[in-house]
Design an enzyme around this catalytic site. Structure first.
Site, mmCIF file in Angstrom:
data_model
loop_
_atom_site.group_PDB
_atom_site.id
_atom_site.type_symbol
_atom_site.label_atom_id
_atom_site.label_comp_id
_atom_site.label_asym_id
_atom_site.label_seq_id
_atom_site.Cartn_x
_atom_site.Cartn_y
_atom_site.Cartn_z
ATOM 1 N N GLY A 8 45.868 34.020 27.376
ATOM 2 C CA GLY A 8 45.707 33.349 28.644
ATOM 3 C C GLY A 8 44.528 33.778 28.927
ATOM 4 N N ASP A 9 43.287 34.058 28.472
ATOM 5 C CA ASP A 9 42.685 34.153 28.888
ATOM 6 C C ASP A 9 41.831 34.128 27.707
ATOM 7 O OD1 ASP A 9 40.093 35.122 30.972
ATOM 8 O OD2 ASP A 9 41.534 35.780 31.934
#
Length: 476
Positions: free
Chosen positions: A258-259
């Protein structure tokens, strides 16, 4: 867990099963066989002593809390540090646990069917002071929860397995983050501080509360054969974040995040400047990454201690926001220089290259507005990208341009609905050769005969000379 089809390292754990048949001498009949399973793996050090978590009361039913069992095991095995070291074996099962710390000359080994389950009881996560190079927590101004597997001031520590799993059960933490309910910064899955000679290998890390692997203030680090999985909209679930570290090798990893998949860091604003410990001599190779909302490789934004001599090659980026991104801004200070990336394949990207000189997110209001970062010697070569919305967005800082940018032998195929202007450049200086589509005028083309520009270093770094040993553990 065959999720990526990416090549596994030669050091991948192998399992050998030896069947011992005990024959009756008098009757010539075969007695009941006994199966001995021997786990063989490669490591920076082998251990003279070993034990199983069950020897310390561990129960792998997914319900019983094993924090004390892990703590007791590490404490008991620490006495062997000067006697050849010790290994703690985690058998098949689901082992619920809170945070626990490791010791020196120690190996934590997870069976292929072992799952460490991070406790949902926040009281199982002690609170630490903020990191000195950050000055505050990332999620909240106060301290931070201790990582699930933690260690500080260690020598010769190994976290490995036969692709066993560490499950952070992060949904609870993500909800608290989105709801603004966190008093302290979320824990990571693995964090080792002020340590030397580290190996993290052959594991699956899933659903981390925040960052997955965070070595900080450490050196001589091998991270190899790691699979990291998190929902692509989970907050701040960075894959691997070397932070103020020297001599690090990351290879043969598959990350869905997610990053940023790999984020290189060295401290935040005035705190990172004061601490003054750079990340340098970093090798990243054979990495496959999916990160629709972030970068495959990010340099910064917390780079105030400096980042230098990063070498990345043979990288596959799929459905990600950017291939390589430099994040910095006024007040960061520090530097990002001598960066080399080659042999990168990108598919379905927003940007191939992104440099940001106006990144905000300050630790506090006491940063120095005269602390300008130095960005120079950025080299990208031998890359192919397809279905890209925009080739590059390169934004330096007015009166502080990013210099020494070199891009050569790069072909970027734009998406059907790509931006009309494939390159945007402000406050940058450099050169290019053999790049399609044609870069901005701030990167003048040196002609097709100069595609050998942006040379990748030929000399090896010390971390590439490390020799692994063949180790084994017999389960009776």
């Amino acid at each position: 867990m065959d999720l990526c089809k990416s090549p596994l390292p030669t050091q991948v754990v192998s399992v050998l099963v030896a069947v011992v048949l005990l024959l009756s001498v008098s009757g010539g009949e075969c007695r009941k066989g006994r199966v001995l399973e021997t786990l063989e793996y490669s490591a920076i050090s082998c251990r003279a002593h070993s034990a199983s978590l069950v020897d310390f009361g561990g129960v792998g039913d997914g319900k019983t809390l094993n924090t004390k069992a892990f703590q007791d095991a590490v404490s008991a095995l620490s006495k062997y540090a000067s006697q050849g070291g010790a290994q703690l074996f985690v058998p098949a099962g689901k082992w619920l646990t809170g945070s626990f710390s490791l010791t020196s000359h120690f190996t934590l080994f997870l069976h292929k069917d072992a799952v460490l389950l991070a406790s949902q009881d926040i009281t199982q996560w002690p609170v630490l002071k903020p990191l000195p190079s950050y000055g505050r927590g990332r999620d909240a101004a106060a301290g931070r929860y201790t990582s699930l597997i933690f260690g500080t001031n260690l020598t010769d520590v190994i976290i490995t397995g036969d692709n066993g799993t560490i499950d952070g059960q992060g949904a609870l933490w993500w909800q608290q983050f989105h709801g603004g309910k966190l008093k302290y910064t979320r824990p990571y899955l693995i964090e080792l501080m002020h340590s030397v000679d580290i190996q993290i290998s052959n594991l699956a890390l899933v659903n981390s509360p925040s960052w997955n692997v965070h070595p900080i203030y450490s050196r001589n680090i091998l991270i190899q054969g790691i699979t990291i999985l998190a929902p692509v909209r989970s907050p701040n679930t960075d894959g691997i974040n070397p932070d103020s570290c020297t001599n690090t090798r990351i290879e043969d990893c598959y990350i869905v995040s997610g990053d940023d998949c790999v984020a290189v860091k060295s401290g935040w604003d005035e705190y990172g400047i004061a601490y003054g410990m750079p990340t340098k001599q970093l090798v990243i190779r054979r990495l496959t990454c999916i990160s629709p909302y972030s970068a495959v490789i990010a340099l910064g934004s917390e780079m105030s201690g400096g980042i230098q001599d990063v070498r990345a090659e043979d990288i596959v980026a799929i459905d990600s926001e950017s291939g390589v991104r430099i994040k910095t801004g006024i007040g960061r200070g520090g530097y990002v220089k001598d960066i080399y990336v080659r042999g990168m394949t990108m598919k379905t990207m927003k940007w191939a290259f992104w440099m940001t000189g106006n990144y905000g997110s300050h630790a506090d209001n006491h940063y120095d507005p005269k602390a300008f970062p130095v960005i120079q010697g950025i080299n990208y070569r031998d890359m192919v990208a397809e279905n890209v919305s925009m080739a590059a967005r390169l934004e330096g800082i007015p009166s502080d341009p990013f210099t020494g940018i070199c891009i050569s032998n790069v072909t970027i195929h734009l998406a059907a609905k790509a931006k009309k202007v494939p390159w945007t450049c402000t406050d940058v200086k450099g050169i290019s050769s053999g790049v399609t589509p044609t870069p901005c005028t701030m990167l003048p083309d040196q002609g097709p005969q100069k595609t050998s520009l942006c040379n990748f270093p030929t000399e090896s770094l010390p971390i590439d000379t490390i020799e692994l040993q063949k180790c084994s553990y017999s389960m009776n």
